[in-house]
Design an enzyme around this catalytic site. Structure first.
Site, PDB file in Angstrom:
ATOM      1  CG  ASP A 124      -2.195   0.874   0.892  1.00 50.70           C
ATOM      2  OD1 ASP A 124      -2.149   1.672  -0.065  1.00 50.70           O
ATOM      3  OD2 ASP A 124      -3.205   0.777   1.617  1.00 50.70           O
TER       4      ASP A 124
HETATM    5  C1  BGC Z   1      -4.984   3.266   0.081  1.00 48.04           C
HETATM    6  C2  BGC Z   1      -5.150   2.252  -1.002  1.00 48.04           C
HETATM    7  C3  BGC Z   1      -4.965   2.874  -2.359  1.00 48.04           C
HETATM    8  C4  BGC Z   1      -3.617   3.572  -2.405  1.00 48.04           C
HETATM    9  C5  BGC Z   1      -3.317   4.195  -3.749  1.00 48.04           C
HETATM   10  C6  BGC Z   1      -3.737   4.088  -0.103  1.00 48.04           C
HETATM   11  O1  BGC Z   1      -3.725   5.131   0.802  1.00 48.04           O
HETATM   12  O2  BGC Z   1      -4.970   2.617   1.322  1.00 48.04           O
HETATM   13  O3  BGC Z   1      -6.409   1.653  -0.902  1.00 48.04           O
HETATM   14  O4  BGC Z   1      -5.060   1.897  -3.348  1.00 48.04           O
HETATM   15  O5  BGC Z   1      -3.607   4.562  -1.409  1.00 48.04           O
HETATM   16  O6  BGC Z   1      -4.091   5.263  -4.037  1.00 48.04           O
END
Ligand code: BGC
Length: 761
Positions: free
Chosen positions: A287
């Site tokens: 993530d």
């Molecule tokens: C979120 C994810 C997301 C990623 C990219 C993160 O902060 O937890 O769900 O896919 O950002 O945008």
């Protein structure tokens, strides 16, 4: 150009072999990737593990990538997200293909969570439709629109089970139940990937956030998770596994820790469970900066956490660049091996191969497609149907709804004319300007035939400090210049002239979602006051609650004649709401997350285990498992939702009383539409395993069917149960059913009372 020529022989070889189906042509893929990797330097291999975002989309971490262009040219970027449109994506891809030494194309990703430009209801809402075909269709449309804009790798579905509505991201998942969550996970992966990644209108799906993110302590985002393995395997893992079984191409690790080790560095999770037990063969992406965040978790410095992640089985590092900046050093110092780097690089290249990028790195960048494929009338039609199907009727005294298309209606509340709050959280590719407001929806559906009086009545919140936190991605809460009293007076004046009042209240979109946890999940005080004042007028009152989470709306439930839960229903919210309010669509949604009476009941969910001192009935009893101040029962249970018609369940029949490991049992029930409207019902089947070697939930969903029944008609619904459906993970984590007595319950919600017994031999 030199680089393209360099890989041309390999391309030609590849084209002659025609590996047209994802999953097939494994030998060709291996040969191709082996050949390519034999030409790569260690730096180029590490470069493939780097995922960047140049900024511009929703940025959820404190850093964005810098110097992206030169990194791409240097072969230091494997994928990119937050770049949209065929022109921009093509330009970026050109840098990789034509200006890096080996010309390896990049992955283009994005969060397409509930639709691309045609924004559908947020996922918790979509789940409430209990309609797998519809959910699959929304994902398929999302893939078609996203790929038309150059995006072919999706950070969706989010399948985190959550039993805590304080957690803002409960809105992004399917709710509390592992069985339903698994069906939805499958439907979404299928919708995005369509079992065929070689098509230019399908996209690679990422199941997230692996794992247990929805169980963050106290509902606070990114917080610690501590859970028994039994609970992980029985209650929280099933939807991730279902996505893997459905062939999901990618898995995203979660921010939280799992059993003492952050998910992004957790080898047990990412390798032992995911790959060795479940057979996942795609790649794992972190993530947003979750590798770096292991420093704060106390796992060491950047070099240490990056090595930990790689060795755990994490292949691609989102934004943090710990891999890019430290892995070479770790290799020199023997902290990671070349084999570790090769394995991760191979998985990323395989994803690119499966997507056909080595055949044609520009295959998704067609300038003609956006106009043809995005936000079409046909897609909007599906969005309107989907939105109507996600709304859940929670109360309807004296058949207050549907409203007649005549007379005078006072349409009041801060969400009546609030275009910025229709799409829902995590819709970074949606555009609020396309959203239909409630006011417009009413105008579209009833036109001149109804005299509709509008009044805002209240702000979403009166608190400027709170509003500032909600408005970080643009204005969601605007605080009116008028005093709260003046706004209420205006609403009351409208109410007094009306035959019926419809109050549209609830949350701004960013009151749920990432980093939007709340400890008080009731309506903001100014809206409570509005509802109380409207109720006092004595006019029939319909309360429409828009939110991204279950809310504690007991008081509003008391005051309203009818209560409709609407979520944030996407680009067609206004039209769909009017369709439901005026009976053009008879609501059929059912809750997939329990609505608590108060925050103190959380975590609350239907699949509770019994205690040794279970509460008897609803009354408080000393020395029983209950509260002094509130009953154990929720405000609205899982699976609950009314219709304008009524359904009667009768004749629950099992075709045998004993099930063996090799046969099946048929459970049939007859459902009669006893009301005055045609309607759909979600027929739900729950099972209780009466005696087992571990404590099990009092009942668990094991089947459901959404059926249409014309008024007056009866339909027979048949479910099939096999021993496998009764299986669960035991203390040693083996998975099987245990012989003994079972009770099945069938009905329209998780309190279903019609029951029958059978035994498993
Ligand atoms: C979120 C994810 C997301 C990623 C990219 C993160 O902060 O937890 O769900 O896919 O950002 O945008």
């Amino acid at each position: 150009m030199k680089k393209l020529i360099f890989i041309l022989p390999a391309l030609l070889l590849l084209m002659s072999c025609q590996p047209k189906e994802s999953g097939s042509g494994k030998n060709d893929m291996d040969a191709f990737v082996n050949d390519l990797m034999s030409k790569m330097t260690i730096q180029e291999k590490i470069g493939q593990l780097n995922l960047v975002t140049p900024g511009g989309g929703i940025l959820t971490g404190s850093v964005v990538s810098t110097d992206v262009e030169s990194k791409i040219k240097n072969g230091q970027v494997g994928g990119i997200f937050g770049v949209y449109g065929p022109e921009k994506t093509r330009q970026a891809q050109k840098l990789a293909v034509e200006e890096s030494r080996l010309g390896i194309p990049m992955l283009f990703g994005s969060d397409v969570i509930h639709g691309y430009k045609t924004t559908f209801p947020l996922p918790l809402g979509l789940a409430s439709s209990w309609d797998m075909k519809l959910i699959e269709k929304t994902a398929q449309i999302a893939a078609k629109e996203a790929t038309a804009d150059g995006i072919f790798w999706n950070f969706s579905p989010m399948v985190d089970i959550s039993r805590d509505p304080r957690w803002g991201r409960i809105s992004e998942g399917s709710g509390e139940d592992p069985y339903l969550g698994s069906q939805i996970a499958r439907a979404m992966v299928k919708g995005y990937q369509q079992d065929d990644l070689t098509r230019s209108n399908t996209m690679m799906s990422t199941v997230k956030h692996f794992a247990l993110y929805g169980a963050s302590e106290a509902g606070r985002d990114y917080n610690t998770v501590d859970m028994s393995r039994l609970r992980m395997f029985n209650d929280y893992f099933p939807p991730y596994k279902a996505a893997v079984d459905e062939g999901v191409g990618c898995v995203m690790s979660s921010f939280n820790d799992v059993d003492g080790v952050p998910a992004s560095g957790n080898k047990w999770l990412l390798t032992d469970v995911l790959r060795n037990q479940w057979g996942f063969d795609g790649f794992v992406v972190s993530d947003y900066t979750s590798v770096n965040e292991m420093i704060a978790h106390g796992m060491g410095d950047l070099q240490a956490v990056s090595a930990l992640a790689l060795k755990a089985g994490l292949d691609m590092d989102m934004v943090g660049e710990g891999f890019l900046t430290t892995l070479e050093k770790s290799l020199e110092e023997g902290k990671v091996s070349e084999a570790d780097i090769n394995l991760a690089c191979r998985r990323v290249l395989e994803a690119k191969y499966k997507l056909g990028l080595f055949d044609d790195p520009y295959r998704y960048f067609d300038d003609a497609r956006p106009a043809k494929d995005i936000l079409t009338a046909e897609n909007r039609k599906v969005a309107r149907e989907a939105a109507a199907r996600t709304m859940v009727l929670l109360k309807n005294e004296e058949q207050l709804l549907p409203l007649k298309k005549s007379g005078t209606i006072a349409l009041v509340g801060p969400l009546v004319d609030s275009r910025n709050n229709m799409l829902g959280t995590w819709a970074p590719t949606g555009e609020t300007r396309y959203a239909v407001t409630v006011k417009e929806g009413f105008e579209n559906v009833v036109g001149e035939s109804v005299n509709v009086l509008y009044a805002k009545g209240a702000n979403i919140s009166d608190d400027p400090e709170f509003a500032a936190k909600i408005n970080v991605f643009g204005p969601k809460i605007d605080i009116d210049e008028r005093s709260p009293e003046a706004m209420i007076s205006e609403a009351l004046a409208a109410a007094k002239k009306a035959d019926v009042v419809v109050a549209v209240v609830g949350e701004a979109t960013e009151m749920t979602g990432e980093s939007s946890s709340r400890t008080d999940i009731s309506l903001p005080e100014c809206q409570k006051k509005l509802v109380r004042a409207l109720a006092k007028t004595g006019k029939p009152l319909v309360v429409v609650n828009m939110s991204g989470r279950p809310m504690t709306i007991g008081e509003e439930n008391e005051l309203a004649g009818a209560l409709l839960q609407v979520w944030h229903a996407g680009v067609e919210t206004g039209n769909a709401l009017a369709d439901v309010i005026f009976g053009d669509y008879n609501p059929s949604g059912k809750l997939t997350a329990t609505f608590p009476r108060n925050v103190g009941q959380i975590p609350i969910y239907y699949a509770m285990r019994n205690t040794g001192r279970p509460q008897d009935g609803e009354q408080f009893t000393k020395f029983k498992s209950n509260y002094l101040d509130v009953s154990n029962t929720p405000l609205f249970p899982f699976g609950y939702g009314l219709s304008y018609t009524s359904f009667e369940y009768k004749e629950l029949v099992l075709d045998k009383s004993t099930l063996t490991n090799t046969d099946e049992i048929k459970v049939s029930v007859s459902v009669t539409n006893t009301g005055n409207f045609d309607g759909e019902e979600v027929v739900q089947l729950y099972v209780r395993d009466e005696v087992a070697s571990i404590t099990l939930p009092l009942r668990e969903l094991k089947g459901f069917q959404k059926i249409f029944i014309p008024k007056g008609d009866t339909k027979e619904v048949v479910f099939t149960l096999r021993a496998g459906d009764l299986a669960f993970y035991h203390s040693d984590l083996s998975f099987s059913a245990e012989p003994g007595e079972f009770t099945v319950f069938v009905g329209g919600d998780s309190n279903a009372s019609l029951s029958a017994k059978f035994s498993l031999e």
